[in-house]
Structures are given as structure tokens and as C-alpha cells.
Design a protein around this motif. Structure first.
Motif, mmCIF file in Angstrom:
data_model
loop_
_atom_site.group_PDB
_atom_site.id
_atom_site.type_symbol
_atom_site.label_atom_id
_atom_site.label_comp_id
_atom_site.label_asym_id
_atom_site.label_seq_id
_atom_site.Cartn_x
_atom_site.Cartn_y
_atom_site.Cartn_z
ATOM 1 N N TYR A 19 8.062 -5.398 -14.859
ATOM 2 C CA TYR A 19 7.764 -4.047 -14.418
ATOM 3 C C TYR A 19 8.841 -3.066 -14.874
ATOM 4 C CZ TYR A 19 10.805 -4.084 -10.167
ATOM 5 O OH TYR A 19 11.853 -4.119 -9.276
ATOM 6 N N TYR A 58 0.627 -7.683 -15.197
ATOM 7 C CA TYR A 58 0.283 -8.921 -14.517
ATOM 8 C C TYR A 58 -0.627 -9.752 -15.427
ATOM 9 C CZ TYR A 58 1.874 -7.382 -9.862
ATOM 10 O OH TYR A 58 2.625 -6.977 -8.788
ATOM 11 N N LEU A 67 -2.501 -0.667 3.349
ATOM 12 C CA LEU A 67 -1.114 -1.122 3.402
ATOM 13 C C LEU A 67 -0.637 -1.042 4.840
ATOM 14 C CD1 LEU A 67 1.850 -0.250 1.152
ATOM 15 C CD2 LEU A 67 1.995 0.308 3.586
ATOM 16 N N GLN A 123 0.103 -5.572 1.655
ATOM 17 C CA GLN A 123 -1.060 -4.822 1.191
ATOM 18 C C GLN A 123 -2.240 -5.778 1.006
ATOM 19 O OE1 GLN A 123 -0.025 -2.126 -2.137
ATOM 20 N NE2 GLN A 123 2.048 -2.960 -1.939
ATOM 21 N N GLY A 161 13.385 -5.471 -2.510
ATOM 22 C CA GLY A 161 12.875 -5.534 -3.876
ATOM 23 C C GLY A 161 11.650 -4.669 -4.060
ATOM 24 N N PHE A 162 11.253 -4.490 -5.286
ATOM 25 C CA PHE A 162 10.032 -3.752 -5.582
ATOM 26 C C PHE A 162 9.116 -4.661 -6.381
ATOM 27 C CE2 PHE A 162 7.068 -0.666 -6.898
ATOM 28 C CZ PHE A 162 7.282 0.488 -6.178
ATOM 29 N N LYS A 163 9.131 -5.922 -5.999
ATOM 30 C CA LYS A 163 8.381 -6.892 -6.759
ATOM 31 C C LYS A 163 7.222 -7.354 -5.884
ATOM 32 C CE LYS A 163 9.654 -10.866 -9.578
ATOM 33 N NZ LYS A 163 10.785 -11.728 -9.962
ATOM 34 N N THR A 164 6.040 -6.846 -6.160
ATOM 35 C CA THR A 164 4.878 -7.201 -5.352
ATOM 36 C C THR A 164 4.285 -8.504 -5.848
ATOM 37 O OG1 THR A 164 4.408 -4.903 -4.838
ATOM 38 C CG2 THR A 164 2.598 -6.461 -4.607
ATOM 39 N N ILE A 165 4.184 -9.453 -4.936
ATOM 40 C CA ILE A 165 3.655 -10.768 -5.276
ATOM 41 C C ILE A 165 2.316 -10.951 -4.584
ATOM 42 C CG2 ILE A 165 4.099 -13.249 -5.260
ATOM 43 C CD1 ILE A 165 6.091 -11.647 -6.931
ATOM 44 N N PHE A 166 1.342 -11.428 -5.338
ATOM 45 C CA PHE A 166 -0.007 -11.599 -4.829
ATOM 46 C C PHE A 166 -0.279 -13.048 -4.448
ATOM 47 C CE2 PHE A 166 -2.204 -7.571 -5.619
ATOM 48 C CZ PHE A 166 -1.253 -6.916 -6.369
ATOM 49 N N ASN A 179 8.878 -5.711 3.295
ATOM 50 C CA ASN A 179 8.853 -4.285 3.627
ATOM 51 C C ASN A 179 7.459 -3.882 4.082
ATOM 52 O OD1 ASN A 179 11.540 -3.500 3.051
ATOM 53 N ND2 ASN A 179 11.072 -3.570 0.866
ATOM 54 N N ASN A 180 6.470 -4.398 3.379
ATOM 55 C CA ASN A 180 5.096 -4.075 3.717
ATOM 56 C C ASN A 180 4.172 -5.149 3.165
ATOM 57 O OD1 ASN A 180 4.018 -3.294 0.979
ATOM 58 N ND2 ASN A 180 5.703 -1.829 1.160
ATOM 59 N N TYR A 202 -0.783 -0.001 -5.625
ATOM 60 C CA TYR A 202 -0.878 0.047 -7.069
ATOM 61 C C TYR A 202 -2.288 0.429 -7.488
ATOM 62 C CZ TYR A 202 3.368 -2.854 -6.988
ATOM 63 O OH TYR A 202 4.625 -3.360 -6.767
ATOM 64 N N ARG A 251 2.969 -1.505 7.092
ATOM 65 C CA ARG A 251 4.408 -1.642 6.985
ATOM 66 C C ARG A 251 4.920 -2.677 7.977
ATOM 67 N NH1 ARG A 251 6.078 2.226 3.555
ATOM 68 N NH2 ARG A 251 4.787 4.089 3.346
ATOM 69 N N GLN A 300 7.491 1.909 -1.879
ATOM 70 C CA GLN A 300 6.750 0.689 -2.104
ATOM 71 C C GLN A 300 5.438 0.682 -1.341
ATOM 72 O OE1 GLN A 300 9.304 -2.570 -1.214
ATOM 73 N NE2 GLN A 300 11.007 -1.709 -2.340
ATOM 74 N N ASP A 339 5.735 -7.060 -0.614
ATOM 75 C CA ASP A 339 6.964 -6.584 -1.232
ATOM 76 C C ASP A 339 8.109 -7.118 -0.395
ATOM 77 O OD1 ASP A 339 5.703 -3.272 -1.980
ATOM 78 O OD2 ASP A 339 5.542 -5.149 -3.058
#
Lengths: 115, 111
Positions: free
Chosen positions: A48, A35, B48, B33, B96-101, B30-31, A104, B50, A100, B92
Motif C-alpha cells: 500500500y 490486493y 465500520l 469493517q 497500523g494501517f494494514k487492513t487484513i481480510f 482500531n476498527n 476502502y 470502532r 482508518q 485494522d
């Protein structure tokens, strides 16, 4: 476990120089993330890996950026040539493959300044 | 583009008060965090929740999730000066497995 280890902590370089950032993920974590954090853009996902294979590099800003993960315990992010707008804090994070939902673990980051 | 957006951008409270931060997102997830970042440090995972959960607790933290409104809140009860930090929500997206902040909320707790 020592957590996610990044090096160097700080890097100051001149425009045009090559910069290599390093990351050691937590042992047993199958996912590794790079990141970038800036005041203007916040936290951006660059790329990733899953089991050392790059899965999504759509966040890599330009061809000047490249990332590798030669084995499960090491990854690099390289910028060549570097530009002042690359100045940011670069974070590496890892996560186990248990889904998921694991959350992290972030490293302490590398603060890059390109002058 | 950022998936999650926190509100407020900054919050200043007295020690002992409760702090509430909100997060809105755009797509199915999906969840969700929540992370904390102290100045000059990396992010630390807090909790986290869900997509099939509505509320979750962890110590002084309480997180709610309303998928119909695509929003979440983080409540810190009986805040302490040590809670001073930036708080980020991360999502997420489904599939996908792309965590966006999100952009984060800066919390300042005055002693």
C-alpha cells in the motif's frame, strides 16, 4: 466520481511474459492498496501507498512483483516474469486520509490468467 | 496470515429470514469493517465499527463488536435474494494501517 478504475479487466498471458496491471484511484484519496484474491489464500494485501510513497510491501510475494505510484492518480503492479501460480484476481483499492475508519473503495479487479 | 476468520464459511437461508455471520480476530484493533462481494465484482464497504463501539446499525444491517472476545457479528434482517454474496470482515490492527481480510462467508438467499 467513476470510482476506482482498473485495467485491463481480464488478462491472459503466457508464462514468462511481463504483465502490467493499472489502477486509477479516486481523486483525493491518499491511500492506495493492491490486493490479490485466490480461492486458496483469500484476499492478500500486497502493498500500500500513502501520498504516492510505498509504505508496506511486505506482502509482495517475490522480486518478480513490483509496484509504482508515479503520481496521485495512477499506480501500476508489474509481474515479470509471470508464472501460472500468479493467476488470481488483483484488486486495487483507495481510501481517504481521514483515518482508518473511512472504508476502502475497491475497483472491479483484473482477472489474470497465466498459462 | 489472516487476522479475521468468518463463521460459518457458507450459509443458505430463505428470503425473509435473518442471516448472522460471525468474525473472530487475533490482535487488538482500531476498527472492524464488513464488506460484501458479489460474484465477479470488487468488494463494497458496508459498515465500520470502532473499537470503542459495541453496536452499529445501517438499514437492515446490524453489527456488534465484543473486544473482550475479539469477535464481531453481522446481522442482515429480512434477507432478500439480492443479498446473495460473500461477506468479509476486515480489521485494522492497532498502530497500523494494514487492513487484513478474513476468508469470508458465502451467503445464499433463496427466493
Amino acid at each position: 466520481d467513476a470510482g476506482v478504475i482498473q485495467s485491463p479487466r481480464h488478462e491472459v498471458t503466457e508464462m514468462g511474459q511481463e504483465v502490467t496491471l493499472r489502477c486509477k484511484p479516486i481523486s483525493g484519496h491518499d491511500y492506495l492498496f493492491w490486493y490479490r484474491q485466490t480461492m486458496m489464500r483469500g484476499l492478500e494485501l500486497l502493498i500500500y501507498f500513502n501520498n504516492n510513497v510505498p509504505i508496506d510491501d511486505s506482502g509482495m510475494p517475490e522480486d518478480r512483483f513490483s509496484a509504482k505510484m508515479p503520481n496521485a492518480s495512477f499506480s501500476t503492479l508489474k509481474i515479470q516474469p509471470s508464472e501460472p501460480r500468479d493467476s488470481a484476481v488483483y484488486f486495487c483499492a483507495s481510501s481517504p486520509s481521514t483515518g482508518q475508519g473511512a472504508g476502502y473503495t475497491f475497483g472491479s479487479g483484473t482477472r489474470l490468467t497465466v498459462v | 496470515s489472516q487476522q479475521g476468520e468468518e463463521d460459518p464459511q457458507a450459509l443458505s437461508i430463505q428470503e425473509g429470514e435473518n442471516a448472522t455471520m460471525n468474525c473472530s480476530y487475533k490482535t487488538s484493533i482500531n476498527n472492524l469493517q464488513w464488506y460484501r462481494q458479489n460474484s465477479g465484482r470488487g468488494l463494497v464497504h458496508l459498515i465500520l465499527i470502532r473499537s470503542n463501539e459495541r453496536e452499529k446499525h445501517s438499514g437492515r444491517l446490524r453489527v456488534t463488536l465484543d473486544t473482550s472476545k475479539k469477535s464481531s457479528s453481522l446481522l442482515i434482517t429480512a434477507s432478500r435474494a439480492a443479498d446473495t454474496a460473500s461477506y468479509f470482515c476486515a480489521t485494522d490492527a492497532t498502530g497500523g494501517f494494514k487492513t487484513i481480510f478474513g476468508a469470508g462467508t458465502r451467503l445464499f438467499v433463496k427466493a
